[in-house]
Design an enzyme around this catalytic site. Sequence first.
Site, PDB file in Angstrom:
ATOM      1  CG  ASP A  90      -0.173   0.112   2.433  1.00  0.00           C
ATOM      2  OD1 ASP A  90       0.741  -0.084   2.792  1.00  0.00           O
ATOM      3  OD2 ASP A  90      -0.996   0.102   3.407  1.00  0.00           O
ATOM      4  CB  SER A  91       4.509   1.610  -0.007  1.00  0.00           C
ATOM      5  OG  SER A  91       4.796   0.614  -0.432  1.00  0.00           O
ATOM      6  CG  ASP A 129       0.485  -4.148   2.107  1.00  0.00           C
ATOM      7  OD1 ASP A 129       0.568  -4.897   3.076  1.00  0.00           O
ATOM      8  OD2 ASP A 129       1.412  -3.252   1.864  1.00  0.00           O
ATOM      9  CE  LYS A 159       3.014  -6.167   4.305  1.00  0.00           C
ATOM     10  NZ  LYS A 159       2.316  -4.647   5.174  1.00  0.00           N
ATOM     11  CD  GLU A 161       0.530  -1.207   7.979  1.00  0.00           C
ATOM     12  OE1 GLU A 161       0.037  -0.501   8.884  1.00  0.00           O
ATOM     13  OE2 GLU A 161       0.982  -0.955   6.982  1.00  0.00           O
ATOM     14  CD  GLU A 229       7.703  -0.269   8.145  1.00  0.00           C
ATOM     15  OE1 GLU A 229       7.808   0.806   7.473  1.00  0.00           O
ATOM     16  OE2 GLU A 229       6.643  -1.001   7.739  1.00  0.00           O
TER      17      GLU A 229
END
Length: 378
Positions: A90-91, A129, A159, A161, A229
């Site tokens: 999602d970056s 993501d 993935k 978070e 991270e």
Amino acid sequence: MFSSLCKTLRSSSVTKRRDSPHSILRWLSNVPENTVYGGPKPQNPSQRVTLINIRQKHRNGEPITMVTAYDYPSAVHLDTAGIDVCLVGDSASMVVHGHDTTLPITLDEMLVHCRAVARGAKRPLLVGDLPFGTYESSTQQAVDTAVRVLKEGGMDAIKLEGGAPSRITAAKGIVEAGIAVIGHVGLTPQAISVLGGFRPQGRNIDSAVKVVETSMALQEAGCFAVVLECVPPPVAAAATSALQIPTIGIGAGPFCSGQVRMDRHSVVVVRPEKLLLLAIPRVLVYHDLLGMLQHPHHAKVTPKFCKRYAHVGEAIDKALSEYRDEVTSGAFPGAAHSPYKIGAADTEGFLQALEKLGLGDAASAAADAASKMEAQMK
């Protein structure tokens, strides 16, 4: 027309495979029967990376490489370089769409990136993501979103978070729905509203213990790997020791099971708007102009009128190969690229907290990591 087709298929089946009553089914299948029923086979570099390969690497102590990609050209480069895992992050919200955070990107936008990457990366394990706002409301919402990422995006896994109880429950629900999941702890960019910005985690005793405990909770939920991270190397070492699944570090030091490079943190960002020739009679596609695509297929489709002003693709391939080799050899990341520290007093308190939790091996790993990082800095 349909009856004629059926007649043709029946006659073809009878003619070629009289010995089997099910031959027409095999004749129609696009997957050879021995692919499905032949049992496990040894992998070679040209075959798709699967969870089995990732687990084998982890068991054998082989570092795992992960790199983000958001489009077809970057996916082709990852494929060529032999990267293990390709993350459609999602970056992209920041790197591709120009936002200040990862929050604005939508699921539909992510699916466009996923599909483009899936067309280019044929070898790596593909992970998508889950964007902010698409899995927090309920486990059912999380499962529905994950299903779309696989069915519509062409990904192999997802993935998500965070380590709040609702996120752990969501991860468990997705795994139970038959979808592989990577967890993500430490700095979780989707939580910047709570964190107060992009801030490293695990730099005091409570935060460090939380990183380890959250990682263990994600493992218990069924995640096959955890991204760590922006945490100090001793904290990452402790989490890696405490887990039976791989840890993938980004800004977490050299003691993880593998490394990930994400474009929002790394290296080379080419700004195409400065390189595209905008005079209409002389317009060139920037991928062609820069020489980004080196695969033989693209050499065939590059227009004859295109002048190549650079060989960016060769530089990208070289950089990815060097990254893969340095991760594999343990050269990256060293102390110079492990900037997040935990003080001596907090390190001692962290080790004592791990011992109280019954994580003696993790405490030993953290202590060893701290001494190694101190030695490298001298």
